[in-house]
Design an enzyme around this catalytic site. Structure first.
Site, PDB file in Angstrom:
ATOM      1  N   HIS A  58       8.985  74.610  -6.318  1.00 56.78           N
ATOM      2  CA  HIS A  58       9.689  75.894  -6.206  1.00 56.78           C
ATOM      3  C   HIS A  58      11.143  75.791  -6.668  1.00 56.78           C
ATOM      4  CE1 HIS A  58       6.351  77.824  -4.038  1.00 56.78           C
ATOM      5  NE2 HIS A  58       6.229  76.674  -3.398  1.00 56.78           N
ATOM      6  N   ASN A 131       3.137  82.643  -0.664  1.00 59.90           N
ATOM      7  CA  ASN A 131       2.941  82.681  -2.114  1.00 59.90           C
ATOM      8  C   ASN A 131       2.456  84.063  -2.532  1.00 59.90           C
ATOM      9  OD1 ASN A 131       3.645  79.994  -2.822  1.00 59.90           O
ATOM     10  ND2 ASN A 131       1.622  79.251  -2.208  1.00 59.90           N
ATOM     11  N   TYR A 341       9.227  71.017   5.095  1.00 62.08           N
ATOM     12  CA  TYR A 341      10.238  71.903   4.531  1.00 62.08           C
ATOM     13  C   TYR A 341      11.620  71.626   5.110  1.00 62.08           C
ATOM     14  CZ  TYR A 341       7.235  74.777   1.627  1.00 62.08           C
ATOM     15  OH  TYR A 341       6.408  75.217   0.631  1.00 62.08           O
TER      16      TYR A 341
END
EC number: 1.11.1.6
Length: 487
Positions: A58, A131, A341
């Protein structure tokens, strides 16, 4: 240098006025440069450090601020305050992205699109990191590094290799559903504005009474779905690599604010165990006939970031940023992302990344005992840095954000539980049969064009067999198309 700046003269980082920003100091007019030149050293040193490591995935993205407005009563399902009443609005920040490309790659490529949404709620920031597809390639986070390595540059050739991509997909038949999405018409959105977003994972909602529900999020574009063919995308990527970023920014500048209708599917917790598909499998959807989507709100983007680096590149999103009334599910991909993350952001932006304006809470204040570390701004002053304490520091609430999940059995390396209709191919086949004849033609052409680049026949045969298991016609047509391209 004339002072044309109403806010005052140009200064160094420490605030000293700059006398000459055009010429470095030297030993005489033609001599070597002096190390005493503070401005020169400061500017070069800062320039060398202007980039932080780009995201592993990303990396390529664009973002905007906006608002989320509640349009339906969902208090029977969740006690989250930002969802507590019809008409309530919450500031949001939404970052779109491609997955595999690096920071300098083109926008118009065949790749899933990230849809990362930050709600600045009065109970803290809630991050929903999804997404533009309702499913994903794999169902367990332990496979994620391997999957991404196949999408990135090969360690020998330095290029993305079709052998690697299709070798992994063929050996991971669970990817068949998402690959069908990716190579279909929606694999290359025309713009970020003309695509849907999905939370993709299953999440838990909990109401005031402590009742829990499983939910899936859907963000349906109000602009309508628009996509690019492979030929259109190749031309656009060459002419304007920044096409999607430019489109989003310019639409907002024109006052054409993009919006999405927000829906959720809601499953009572008691129904999960006997549902025909594993409801926590990221490679599967919940068919709408089983759990119809319910509209709950409107999302609108209406303000561009002022500085891309500060607000887009340094923005962080983590699935573990929950608020009271919302929590995780046993989805093994989600469970892995709860760690990965946050850890990525601690490495990439720094331990105090949450203090940056784009990341810190906007509707409340963070009250923690975390101190020091890189880029710490001293915000806590002389306050105590431990808990419990008797000096009036923040204390725990004794009320969990979400309800506990019952677990049984032995620890170990378990496959996810299999439900009555679970296999790796059924939903991929269902998706193929939903497509029109023209959509199937384009899907086959796109897949064949990629598979024809693979050097080994066994990798090609294995991949085609997976599509054949999804639908006999699917595999048969793909095999014929690949053979025609390979001669």
């Amino acid at each position: 240098m004339s002072d044309q700046n109403p806010t005052g003269p140009l200064t160094t980082e420490s605030g000293a006025p700059v006398a000459d920003n055009q010429n470095s100091q030297s030993a005489g007019a033609g001599g070597p440069v002096l190390i005493q030149d503070q401005l020169l050293i400061e500017k070069l040193a800062h320039f060398n450090r202007e980039r932080i490591p780009e995201r592993i995935v990303h990396a390529r993205g664009a973002a905007a601020y906006g608002t989320f407005r509640v349009t339906a009563d969902v208090t029977p399902y969740t006690r989250a305050k930002f969802l507590s009443e019809i008409g309530k609005e919450t500031e949001v920040f939404l970052r779109f992205s491609t997955v595999a490309g690096n920071l300098g790659s083109a926008d118009a490529v065949r790749d899933p699109r990230g849809f990362a949404l930050k709600f600045y709620t009065e109970e803290g920031n809630y991050d929903l990191v999804g997404n533009n597809t309702p499913v994903f390639f794999i169902k367990d986070a332990i496979k994620f590094p391997d999957f991404i390595h196949t999408q990135k540059r090969d360690p020998y050739t330095g290029s993305q290799e079709a052998d690697n991509v299709w070798d992994f997909w063929g050996l991971s038949p669970e990817s068949t559903h998402q690959v069908t999405w990716l190579f279909g018409d929606r694999g290359i959105p025309a713009t970020y504005r003309h695509m849907n977003g999905y939370g993709s994972h299953t999440f838990q909602w909990t109401n005031e009474a402590g009742e829990a529900f499983w939910v899936k999020y859907h963000f349906k574009t109000d602009q309508g779905i628009k996509n690019l063919t492979a030929a259109e995308a190749a031309e656009l990527a060459g002419k304007d690599p920044d096409s999607h970023q430019r489109d989003l920014r310019e639409a907002i500048e024109r006052g054409e604010y993009p919006s999405w209708t927000v829906q959720v599917q809601i499953m009572p917790v008691a129904e999960a165990a006997t549902y025909r598909f594993n409801p926590f499998d990221l490679t599967k959807v919940w068919p709408h006939a089983d759990y119809p989507p319910i509209e709950i709100g409107k999302l609108e983007l209406n303000r561009n970031p002022e500085n891309i680096f500060a607000e887009v590149e340094q923005s962080i999103f983590s699935p573990h940023h929950f608020v009271p009334g919302i929590g995780p599910s046993p989805d093994k991909m989600l469970q892995g992302r709860l760690f990965a993350y946050g850890d990525a952001h601690r490495y990439r932006v720094g331990i105090n990344a949450d203090h940056l304006p784009v990341n810190r809470p906007h509707a409340t204040e963070a009250r923690t005992y975390g101190r020091d570390g890189y880029a710490y701004d001293g915000r806590h002053g002389r306050a105590k840095n431990y808990e419990p304490n008797s000096f009036g520091g923040p204390a725990q609430t004794n009320r969990p954000l979400w309800e506990p999940i019952a677990v049984t059995g032995y620890t170990g390396d378990h496959e996810a539980p299999s439900h009555a209709e679970d296999n790796d191919f059924v939903q991929a086949g269902n998706l193929y049969r939903l497509l029109s004849d023209e959509e199937r033609d384009r899907l086959i052409d796109n897949l064949a064009g990629s598979l024809a680049q693979v050097s080994r026949e066994d990798i090609v045969d294995r991949a085609i067999e997976n599509f054949r298991k999804a639908d006999e016609d699917y595999g048969k047509r793909l095999q014929a198309a690949v053979q025609a391209l390979r001669g």
